[in-house]
Design a protein around this motif. Structure first.
Motif: not given
Lengths: 146, 146
Positions: B16, B12-13, B48-53, A50-54, B46
């Motif tokens: 997340a 967070l990157v 934008r959100g959190f997503t699954a890879v 899971f990662t943050a979209v920056v 800054i």
DNA sequence: TGTGAAACAACTAATCA
DNA sequence: TGATTAGTTGTTTCACA
């Protein structure tokens, strides 16, 4: 890997910080059931993490480029990977069809930083020639719809 | 936007779904302090959100391509965006320097699906010509290091 | 595999320094 | 802006269907 898993993945792609209860509500499952499935998907490697979209601008990574890489002779895929992986500016790398051997996606703070990264890329021993295409504006950048 | 924020973003990157307490431990802050900063970063855009890879192969999106797009005459950036945005196969789009007007990153289930997507892309009214480069293997695909 | 219950941990608002 | 406290919510293990 059934429809339920796909819907869970879709929820997580939309918001990776959603609670298991929320996801469960969306897909019609209890929180523990969702967790069990997510754990399994992580275990199987279908979910990688899971990662943050920056916003890259905000972090000072406003300049990017796509670089066609042409190698000396035949270089195995794995060696190309090992060659570009150490450069922190490389956010993507792909071997491709057509005249180039690979396409490398670079992200840098500014044009000067991009130039430095390109120089280091060209310094990789098996790389013969590069053709850069600088990105003027990012129109779209989104995860594939699950 | 200070060093602390950058370290929080970096955490967070990497993950997340890390708890605020975990992030706080890593950066030397209490959980509420971390939350306050994350909320502000989200608010400022800054973060934008959190997503699954997700492993694209596993989801059946194993084939991708980079497509140079050449337009008829001068087409504003915004219209290019509007033209490619409706195609679900488009995961990235960029206006670029050099002979092409834009580069579009496509992801499809297989070669046949890719062909269909390309045909639809070529159907966009202002698009004159496309040059496709099919990805043979993804060597690297990672978030930029914060 | 799914559910529900229960122990534990985390989130989050309010308050104060 | 950060820490602390305290009430609420979420997580996670377990027994059971």
């Amino acid at each position: 890997m059934d429809t339920l898993d796909q819907r869970i993945i879709s929820q997580l792609v939309t918001d990776a910080r959603a609670s298991y209860a929320e996801i469960g509500h969306a897909v019609g499952l209890s929180a523990p059931a969702v967790k069990r499935r997510v754990d399994k998907l992580l275990d199987m490697g279908i979910l990688r993490g899971f990662t943050a979209v920056v916003d890259p601008e905000a972090l000072g990574w406003g300049t990017e480029a796509f670089v066609e890489v042409h190698c000396h002779g035949n270089v195995p895929t794995q060696r190309i990977r090992e060659g570009v992986e150490p450069l922190p500016e490389v956010v993507g790398a792909y071997t491709v069809s057509g005249p180039a051997d690979a396409i490398v996606h670079l992200r840098a703070a500014d044009i000067h930083h991009l130039e430095t990264a390109l120089e280091r890329l060209r310094g990789v021993e098996f790389i013969n020639r590069t053709v850069s295409t600088v990105v003027l504006s990012r129109l779209l950048d989104r995860p594939p719809q699950a």
